[in-house]
Write an enzyme that holds these catalytic residues in place. Structure first.
Site, PDB file in Angstrom:
ATOM      1  N   ASP A 365       0.877  -1.166   0.000  1.00 15.37           N
ATOM      2  CA  ASP A 365       0.000   0.000   0.000  1.00 15.37           C
ATOM      3  C   ASP A 365       0.919   1.222   0.000  1.00 15.37           C
ATOM      4  O   ASP A 365       2.124   1.120   0.274  1.00 15.37           O
ATOM      5  CB  ASP A 365      -0.937  -0.004   1.218  1.00 15.37           C
ATOM      6  CG  ASP A 365      -2.132   0.940   1.008  1.00 15.37           C
ATOM      7  OD1 ASP A 365      -2.059   1.821   0.106  1.00 15.37           O
ATOM      8  OD2 ASP A 365      -3.140   0.832   1.734  1.00 15.37           O
TER       9      ASP A 365
HETATM   10  C1  NOJ Z   1      -3.883   4.121   0.044  1.00 12.94           C
HETATM   11  C2  NOJ Z   1      -5.063   3.204   0.092  1.00 12.94           C
HETATM   12  O1  NOJ Z   1      -5.071   2.507   1.321  1.00 12.94           O
HETATM   13  C3  NOJ Z   1      -5.089   2.201  -1.045  1.00 12.94           C
HETATM   14  O2  NOJ Z   1      -6.275   1.466  -0.987  1.00 12.94           O
HETATM   15  C4  NOJ Z   1      -4.956   2.914  -2.349  1.00 12.94           C
HETATM   16  O3  NOJ Z   1      -5.015   1.977  -3.402  1.00 12.94           O
HETATM   17  C5  NOJ Z   1      -3.646   3.681  -2.362  1.00 12.94           C
HETATM   18  N1  NOJ Z   1      -3.646   4.667  -1.281  1.00 12.94           N
HETATM   19  C6  NOJ Z   1      -3.408   4.416  -3.670  1.00 12.94           C
HETATM   20  O4  NOJ Z   1      -4.265   5.472  -3.780  1.00 12.94           O
END
Ligand code: NOJ
Length: 993
Positions: A365
């Site tokens: 993530d």
């Molecule tokens: C953080 C989020 O938790 C995740 O779900 C997302 O895909 C990424 N940011 C990218 O935006």
């Protein structure tokens, strides 16, 4: 109204970014040294503490150097008193700070060893279905240099490309930069894409075909926009905490419903040659403390999950996603058993790659990666967005650091090759290496939109202060209606319609008529008076996309907020659709556009029918709306919704019968999840209640389809609605105050989440999991169960290694460091993440790398594995079922037939052969089908249960075990409305080999 806010990317910056950051100076950097996550993350705490001390002494000095005391004794004693007081304050503060420091030291002490080490990282390419892709990948990767390989594993940094994640390309060999884009309900920051209903809404439809169609629409739109990898679907959070801020992005608190929805979505997305990502693995059940420093604590929260619960609940839908061939998985921000999920070898190497046979790549993530070498060894394959411990500072934990780590042998070449092979094989597996299916970047493919501007021309690397590289970035490619994909607006409407759950319909008030013609009781002066009450019926006056990432609750609620939200191309509000649909000649519609109850009684009294709209919103923790910091503060409707319903219901129609107010009030609730309705649900005036979830762009149209009876409601709750938040259990609350420097969330309720908790503790919910009404009635009959011989053995067939494919052979030698040095004259963009090293010296080993505990121990493969999703024998049919479904009402309708199993409460233990108690939920959903039946007709419905469906995870034997004893199987219309039950003996008894 701009389609995307120009500064939207700044909002994704977590709070932590504003903290002082330790600079990873490239001169003294060694992959090994820099990879201690604690070293960096503890520093801001010390800084803060010393700051406050400094300012205390500073003010003391001021006080002492202030004006000299006068000679009056009263003044003297007052001054003395002040000094004592001041001294006392100082001492108190000092003691408090020391105690605080001690607490942080104690509570922050790492809980080492709570997550089992699992090394080495299993290699991809062991599953026959993927062998061709791995062969092709090996051919390509075999020609790559070290820096080219590293380039593929590491993002170029936040907003250094057009997508939210961009990997480095290998132009020389035609391998493109991959574009990774959110998210689970559509394409974030993309112009004119469909704003589909959210995960929770499709789950409420319980319609498997629609789940697939929704995924297919996402995949097609992504391909047409040049997106290689969609960052969805989401099954983590699962919904352990009903107030969890991101539950709505996923599907359901039940693993089977969530797993089925995820698998269908993935099949749909990947049918379009676009890679899907299942996220977030695992335990990201709340937003508070999900990341270090974002919420003030130096470390992210640790979700402490026991092995059985992990298998039977949280990992279940991920296993289904892998079985569906998902290309990627995203590890989560939080820690699991006190090891960061993105460097947790047990989760990534052990569970995902070995036990569940995952062949694709694990991506972090965004900033969930907290170490360089450790995360590589633990099984991480791609660093996203490439930045390291801080946003957009060019200090990646991989990039050049990974190059050095491979050159100085901290990370084996084999591990790097495996990372790259996994990414490239997934790319081939989904047809992206085929120019006919996916136009290669060199042939004009790649993203044709920018996440960072709506203008046609924009910066290609807006994250870099150096970048002046502009080009046409937005080509505004239409994707919602195409010859290939049909009409996605219509699809969005259908999903939103089927995701509406009718929970109350007193006296059959619904469906309502469009016109007053023929209405004897309601028409006055020939007109029916209808009032629409509540802000949630109307659009946000500032515009549908006024709040970046939909981070506010203004106007009708179409989706939650955060990275899982998208720009709405349009939004049909409920009020707009109602005005359109009512027959203006015979119906007079009155608008009440706010939630204010001041004088609403008079307006309500003047109506024959009142429609009240309320909502409850939540989202991702990087955005805070009023006091809602991602997770909801409670489970109640927001913005005074309860009061509005009470007031309208008490006054609507202005009539009383026998001293009681009689009114025809229908409540519509848009919501992110379980919402407590107790403050008004039993009021006599509340005749109808529709839970319309998060409908996306077609909100109003979907609602009128159900309200007017054009569509017979078929949605069923994908969660339980309790009578109070407490009914979900003590462990179901968001942890809002840190209980340590590493906040600890113990999943002590184990398997007892949502309906399993209510059933175990015999708590009567308001509306149970699986519940929903229809305009017709159904009957189930003739359940026939046919158990198969599978149930005569406790354990699945042994893992067959002979069926495995062989991972490709690659050259394991450490390459020449000279080739990794910056090419002469190459232009460098500030803060952009590159794979090159400054000089050969910097790649030399500097001391011994302190490998993680257990790294020297070779972990054996588990017998529970062997195929994508686990041991293939787990999916052998254990029993087939059949029953009849009859539509006993007047209109055509769809029923959702649900199959629940109850495992025996005692079993013969496979180790001791003694009878032991088996702690297991009262009943668990294992299968479902949505079936359309004409009135008066009957339909045969068939199901099958797999070995896994009738097993439990035995933590001692580390396998799925079929217990011995009676297995009860029930078919019904909800978890509490089972109509037909039967049972058969699970003989088990086959020993443990
Ligand atoms: C953080 C989020 O938790 C995740 O779900 C997302 O895909 C990424 N940011 C990218 O935006």
């Amino acid at each position: 109204m701009p389609l995307k806010p120009l500064v939207a990317y700044e909002l994704d910056r977590p709070f932590s970014d504003q903290q002082p950051r330790h600079s990873l100076d490239s001169d003294d950097s060694h992959a090994v040294d820099e990879l201690d996550p604690l070293r960096d993350s503890k520093r801001p705490y010390r800084d803060n503490a010393s700051h406050s001390l400094r300012s205390i002494f500073h003010s003391e000095k001021h006080a002492l150097l202030g004006s000299p005391p006068r000679r009056s004794s009263r003044r003297w004693s007052r001054l003395r008193f002040c000094c004592y007081l001041f001294f006392l304050v100082i001492v108190t503060i000092f003691l408090l700070l020391s105690a605080g420091g001690l607490w942080v030291y104690k509570a922050g002490a790492s809980h080492d060893g709570e997550s089992e080490p699992w090394y080495p990282s299993p290699r991809g390419g062991t599953v026959q279905l993927w062998s061709r892709s791995y062969r092709r990948a090996a051919e390509l990767v075999g020609q790559m240099t070290l820096v080219e390989k590293v380039n593929i594993t590491t993002g170029t940094g936040w907003s250094m490309g057009l997508c939210v994640g961009n990997t480095g390309p290998v132009d020389r060999l035609g391998f493109p930069s991959l574009c990774l884009q959110d998210g689970p309900l559509g394409l974030r920051f993309v112009d004119n894409a469909t704003a589909l209903p959210a995960g929770i809404t499709i789950a409420a439809s319980w319609n498997k075909q629609l789940m697939y169609d929704r995924g297919r629409a996402q995949g097609l739109e992504a391909r047409l926009k040049g997106i290689n990898v969609i960052l969805g679907p989401s099954v983590g959070p699962l919904g352990r905490l009903p107030a969890g801020g991101r539950n709505w992005e996923g599907f359901s608190a039940d693993p089977v419903l969530a797993g089925t929805a995820a698998a269908r979505t993935i099949h749909g997305i990947q049918s379009q040659s676009v890679m899907a990502t299942i996220k977030h693995f695992v335990g990201n059940e709340q937003e508070h403390f999900r990341q270090s420093w974002e919420w003030g604590t130096p470390n992210a929260l640790s979700s402490n999950i026991d092995d059985r619960t992990l298998h039977e609940l949280y990992a279940w839908p991920f296993a289904e996603a892998i079985r569906a061939g998902v290309a990627s998985v995203m590890c989560s921000y939080n820690q699991v058993n006190n090891s960061y999920a993105c460097q947790n070898s047990k989760l990534m190497n052990g569970i995902f790659k070995d036990e569940l046979g995952f062949q694709g790549f694990v991506q972090s993530d965004w900033l969930a990666q907290r170490s360089g070498v450790a995360s590589a060894l633990a099984g991480l394959d791609m660093s996203m967005p490439g930045d390291g411990l801080g946003w957009q500072d060019g200090k990646s934990l991989w990039g050049s650091e990974l190059t050095k780590a491979v050159l100085n042998s901290s990370v084996p070449v084999e591990r790097l090759d495996d990372m790259v092979l996994r990414i490239v094989a997934a790319w081939y597996q989904h047809g992206q290496g085929d120019d006919r299916r996916w136009p290669n970047t060199t042939l004009g493919g790649g993203p044709n939109f920018s996440s960072w501007t709506n203008d046609e021309v924009g910066n290609l690397h807006p994250g870099s202060p150096d970048s002046k590289d502009t080009s046409i970035v937005n080509k505004y490619v239409p994707v919602r209606q195409t010859a290939e994909g049909g009409n996605h607006d219509a699809l969005a409407r259908r999903i939103a319609t089927e995701g509406i759950v009718l929970v109350k319909n007193e006296g059959g008030i619904l469906p309502i008529p469009r016109s007053a013609n023929g209405l004897a009781t309601k028409a006055k002066d020939g007109k029916l008076r209808v009032g629409i009450f509540g802000e949630d019926a109307y659009p946000n006056p500032k515009g549908n996309n006024a709040c970046p990432d939909r981070g506010c609750n203004e106007g009708t609620l179409a989706m939650g907020w955060g990275s899982g939200a998208v720009e709405l191309p349009y939004l049909v509000s409920p009020a707009e659709a109602l005005h359109e649909e009512f027959d203006n000649a015979t119906v007079q519609v009155t608008d009440w556009k706010t939630n204010s109850v001041r004088k609403v009684d008079g307006t309500a009294a003047a109506q024959d029918l009142c429609l009240v709209f309320i909502n409850s919103d939540a989202g991702e923790g990087f955005i805070r709306w009023k006091t809602v910091m991602g997770d909801r503060n409670d489970l109640l409707p927001q913005k005074g919704g309860d009061e509005l319903v009470r007031e309208v219901a008490a006054n609507c129609g202005g009539r009383t019968e026998g001293g009681e107010a009689v009114s025809d009030t229908i409540v519509v609730l848009h919501t992110v999840g379980p919402t407590v309705l107790e403050r008004w649900i039993d009021l006599p005036g509340v005749m109808g209640v529709l839970i319309a979830h998060l409908p996306g762009q077609e909100s109003g149209n979907a609602l009128t389809d159900v309200l007017f009876g054009d569509y017979n409601p078929s949605g069923r709750l994908p969660y339980t609605i309790g009578k109070s938040e407490d009914d979900y259990g003590l462990d179901s609350k968001i942890l809002t105050f840190p209980n340590g420097a590493t906040p600890q969330q113990n999943f002590t309720e184990g398997l007892y989440v949502d309906y399993r908790y209510f059933d175990k503790h015999n708590i009567t919910p308001r509306y149970e999991f699986g519940y929903g009404l229809s305009y017709t009635t159904f009957k189930l009959s003739g359940l026939f169960i046919h158990p198969l011989s599978v149930v005569n053995t406790s354990l699945p067939a042994p893992r067959s290694y002979s069926d495995d494919a062989v991972p490709p052979h690659m050259d394991p030698r450490v390459p020449d460091p000279e080739a990794a040095v910056w090419p002469q004259g190459m232009r460098r963009l500030a803060k952009y993440v590159y794979p090159y090293i400054d000089d050969v010296e910097s790649a030399k080993p500097n001391g011994k790398y302190d490998y993680p505990k257990g790294y020297d121990h070779y972990h054996k493969s588990t017998e529970a594995g062997g195929g994508e999703g686990g041991n293939p024998d787990l999916f052998t049919t254990a029993a087939s079922l059949q029953l009849s479904l009859t539509n006993t009402g007047e209109v055509v309708g769809e029923a959702v037939v649900q199959i629940y199993v109850s495992l025996p409460s005692t079993t013969l233990d496979v180790i001791s052969n003694l009878t032991v108690a088996l702690d297991t939920p009262v009943r668990q959903l294992r299968a479902f089908e949505k079936v359309l039946v004409e009135p008066g007709s009957r339909s045969q419905v068939r199901f099958s249960l797999s070995r896994k469906d009738v097993s439990y995870w035995d933590v001692r034997v580390q396998k799925w075990v079929v217990p011995t004893g009676e297995l009860r199987v029930c078919a019904g219309f909800s978890s509490r409305d089972v109509r037909q039950c039967g049972s058969f003996e699970l003989v088990g008894g086959g020993g443990w080999s």
